[in-house]
Design a protein around this motif. Sequence first.
Motif, PDB file in Angstrom:
ATOM      1  N   GLU A  75       0.707   5.377   8.954  1.00 61.63           N
ATOM      2  CA  GLU A  75      -0.173   5.043   7.838  1.00 61.63           C
ATOM      3  C   GLU A  75       0.540   5.333   6.512  1.00 61.63           C
ATOM      4  OE1 GLU A  75      -2.957   3.634   8.499  1.00 61.63           O
ATOM      5  OE2 GLU A  75      -3.055   4.074  10.657  1.00 61.63           O
ATOM      6  N   VAL A  76       0.247   4.514   5.504  1.00 66.20           N
ATOM      7  CA  VAL A  76       0.821   4.671   4.175  1.00 66.20           C
ATOM      8  C   VAL A  76      -0.256   5.209   3.234  1.00 66.20           C
ATOM      9  CG1 VAL A  76       2.028   3.519   2.279  1.00 66.20           C
ATOM     10  CG2 VAL A  76       2.317   2.689   4.631  1.00 66.20           C
ATOM     11  N   ARG A  77       0.057   6.265   2.529  1.00 66.77           N
ATOM     12  CA  ARG A  77      -0.882   6.855   1.576  1.00 66.77           C
ATOM     13  C   ARG A  77      -0.280   6.799   0.173  1.00 66.77           C
ATOM     14  NH1 ARG A  77      -4.966   6.336   4.922  1.00 66.77           N
ATOM     15  NH2 ARG A  77      -4.826   7.675   6.783  1.00 66.77           N
ATOM     16  N   VAL A  78      -0.915   6.079  -0.724  1.00 64.87           N
ATOM     17  CA  VAL A  78      -0.496   6.027  -2.128  1.00 64.87           C
ATOM     18  C   VAL A  78      -1.370   6.986  -2.917  1.00 64.87           C
ATOM     19  CG1 VAL A  78      -0.271   4.582  -4.185  1.00 64.87           C
ATOM     20  CG2 VAL A  78       0.332   3.654  -1.941  1.00 64.87           C
ATOM     21  N   THR A  79      -0.758   7.974  -3.546  1.00 64.57           N
ATOM     22  CA  THR A  79      -1.513   9.013  -4.243  1.00 64.57           C
ATOM     23  C   THR A  79      -1.557   8.812  -5.747  1.00 64.57           C
ATOM     24  OG1 THR A  79       0.449  10.431  -4.437  1.00 64.57           O
ATOM     25  CG2 THR A  79      -0.917  10.689  -2.462  1.00 64.57           C
ATOM     26  N   GLY A  80      -0.761   7.889  -6.270  1.00 66.06           N
ATOM     27  CA  GLY A  80      -0.777   7.649  -7.713  1.00 66.06           C
ATOM     28  C   GLY A  80      -0.180   6.302  -8.057  1.00 66.06           C
ATOM     29  N   ARG A  81      -0.779   5.623  -9.019  1.00 62.56           N
ATOM     30  CA  ARG A  81      -0.247   4.364  -9.541  1.00 62.56           C
ATOM     31  C   ARG A  81      -0.258   4.426 -11.069  1.00 62.56           C
ATOM     32  NH1 ARG A  81      -3.132   1.792  -5.051  1.00 62.56           N
ATOM     33  NH2 ARG A  81      -1.640   0.636  -3.771  1.00 62.56           N
ATOM     34  N   ARG A  82       0.897   4.153 -11.676  1.00 63.71           N
ATOM     35  CA  ARG A  82       1.026   4.171 -13.125  1.00 63.71           C
ATOM     36  C   ARG A  82       1.736   2.902 -13.586  1.00 63.71           C
ATOM     37  NH1 ARG A  82       2.406   8.779 -10.748  1.00 63.71           N
ATOM     38  NH2 ARG A  82       4.519   7.960 -10.555  1.00 63.71           N
ATOM     39  N   THR A  83       1.705   2.666 -14.893  1.00 58.81           N
ATOM     40  CA  THR A  83       2.504   1.588 -15.463  1.00 58.81           C
ATOM     41  C   THR A  83       3.975   1.958 -15.332  1.00 58.81           C
ATOM     42  OG1 THR A  83       0.778   1.058 -17.055  1.00 58.81           O
ATOM     43  CG2 THR A  83       2.998   0.279 -17.552  1.00 58.81           C
ATOM     44  N   PRO A  84       4.822   1.037 -14.855  1.00 54.21           N
ATOM     45  CA  PRO A  84       6.246   1.370 -14.698  1.00 54.21           C
ATOM     46  C   PRO A  84       6.863   1.807 -16.020  1.00 54.21           C
ATOM     47  CG  PRO A  84       5.727  -0.655 -13.530  1.00 54.21           C
ATOM     48  CD  PRO A  84       4.513  -0.311 -14.336  1.00 54.21           C
ATOM     49  N   PRO A  85       7.723   2.820 -16.004  1.00 53.45           N
ATOM     50  CA  PRO A  85       8.330   3.297 -17.241  1.00 53.45           C
ATOM     51  C   PRO A  85       9.330   2.284 -17.808  1.00 53.45           C
ATOM     52  CG  PRO A  85       9.326   4.391 -15.369  1.00 53.45           C
ATOM     53  CD  PRO A  85       8.169   3.591 -14.832  1.00 53.45           C
ATOM     54  N   ALA A  86       9.456   2.270 -19.115  1.00 50.14           N
ATOM     55  CA  ALA A  86      10.387   1.350 -19.791  1.00 50.14           C
ATOM     56  C   ALA A  86      11.779   1.974 -19.840  1.00 50.14           C
ATOM     57  CB  ALA A  86       9.874   1.026 -21.182  1.00 50.14           C
ATOM     58  N   PRO A 112      -3.823  -3.165  -2.391  1.00 48.50           N
ATOM     59  CA  PRO A 112      -4.922  -2.191  -2.480  1.00 48.50           C
ATOM     60  C   PRO A 112      -4.904  -1.188  -1.330  1.00 48.50           C
ATOM     61  CG  PRO A 112      -5.720  -4.415  -2.914  1.00 48.50           C
ATOM     62  CD  PRO A 112      -4.300  -4.559  -2.434  1.00 48.50           C
ATOM     63  N   ARG A 113      -4.527  -1.649  -0.156  1.00 50.80           N
ATOM     64  CA  ARG A 113      -4.406  -0.763   1.009  1.00 50.80           C
ATOM     65  C   ARG A 113      -3.073  -1.054   1.703  1.00 50.80           C
ATOM     66  NH1 ARG A 113      -5.843  -1.002   6.516  1.00 50.80           N
ATOM     67  NH2 ARG A 113      -6.292   1.055   7.407  1.00 50.80           N
ATOM     68  N   PRO A 114      -2.000  -0.409   1.257  1.00 52.21           N
ATOM     69  CA  PRO A 114      -0.681  -0.701   1.812  1.00 52.21           C
ATOM     70  C   PRO A 114      -0.600  -0.408   3.310  1.00 52.21           C
ATOM     71  CG  PRO A 114      -0.489   0.541  -0.229  1.00 52.21           C
ATOM     72  CD  PRO A 114      -1.928   0.579   0.168  1.00 52.21           C
ATOM     73  N   LEU A 115       0.063  -1.290   4.031  1.00 52.91           N
ATOM     74  CA  LEU A 115       0.258  -1.145   5.468  1.00 52.91           C
ATOM     75  C   LEU A 115       1.741  -1.147   5.785  1.00 52.91           C
ATOM     76  CD1 LEU A 115      -2.407  -3.733   6.726  1.00 52.91           C
ATOM     77  CD2 LEU A 115      -2.675  -1.250   6.553  1.00 52.91           C
ATOM     78  N   ALA A 116       2.120  -0.443   6.837  1.00 55.51           N
ATOM     79  CA  ALA A 116       3.483  -0.466   7.341  1.00 55.51           C
ATOM     80  C   ALA A 116       3.591  -1.637   8.328  1.00 55.51           C
ATOM     81  CB  ALA A 116       3.828   0.857   8.013  1.00 55.51           C
ATOM     82  N   ARG A 117       4.189  -2.730   7.878  1.00 58.47           N
ATOM     83  CA  ARG A 117       4.243  -3.965   8.675  1.00 58.47           C
ATOM     84  C   ARG A 117       5.584  -4.059   9.401  1.00 58.47           C
ATOM     85  NH1 ARG A 117       6.269  -8.912   7.332  1.00 58.47           N
ATOM     86  NH2 ARG A 117       6.601  -8.200   5.190  1.00 58.47           N
ATOM     87  N   PRO A 118       5.577  -4.177  10.741  1.00 60.93           N
ATOM     88  CA  PRO A 118       6.842  -4.291  11.473  1.00 60.93           C
ATOM     89  C   PRO A 118       7.592  -5.567  11.111  1.00 60.93           C
ATOM     90  CG  PRO A 118       5.008  -3.778  12.957  1.00 60.93           C
ATOM     91  CD  PRO A 118       4.409  -4.170  11.640  1.00 60.93           C
ATOM     92  N   VAL A 119       8.899  -5.448  10.906  1.00 57.42           N
ATOM     93  CA  VAL A 119       9.731  -6.616  10.603  1.00 57.42           C
ATOM     94  C   VAL A 119      10.981  -6.569  11.472  1.00 57.42           C
ATOM     95  CG1 VAL A 119       8.913  -6.973   8.251  1.00 57.42           C
ATOM     96  CG2 VAL A 119      10.783  -5.384   8.652  1.00 57.42           C
TER      97      VAL A 119
END
Length: 204
Positions: A75-86, A112-119
């Motif tokens: 499972e992928v857990r994203v704990t923070g999202r910000r504007t990318p730094p310049a 919105p809900r990142p998944l670990a997709r096999p490739v």
Amino acid sequence: MVTPLKSAVRSHVWAAGCDHAYLSERAPESVPAPPVEADAPAWARAQRAVHAGTQTVEVTLHGTGDQAVVLQGLEVRVTGRRTPPAWNVYQMSPGCGGGLTPAGFAVNLDAPRPLARPVAGNDSGTRLPAPAFPLRVSATDPAVLRVTAAATGCDCDWYLELRWSGPGGSGTLRLDDDGVPWRTSAATGRPEYGFAGELGRWSR
């Protein structure tokens, strides 16, 4: 419950051992020459750099007891999202490549809900099958999971959770950067530099 697994994590894995990019707020004249892949963690810390665009994490897992452990899912857990730094983008190598693309898992951190997709992977034209859970590991039979996360719109903090089961029960193993999430940021439109060896400096 004691987790019957041991893990070793590499979070600065470059494509073909040379292709990667970092974002840093430092000016080119203040940034030393790019390191070899093995020295990347120390180099990135010294530049206060973050992974630009993509980050590949490689996890080696093996059991600690006499019996096998089954890896059930990731499972992928994203704990923070910000504007990318310049900040500036620093490319580690000007156009390298290789004949091997290992199979692994791809993650879209912007989802919105990142998944670990096999490739699937590729070895000089030979297809390498995509990994599939469940996987069995033991003290003598390890497994290597390779996860490539991409960000095109966010500066994201994230980690992984590995679900496992064994003879003594089941649980979840957190995989991260020594107790803190990894950080991967989009870098679209940022100034991009490559190292000109003949000049001994970074140039656009």
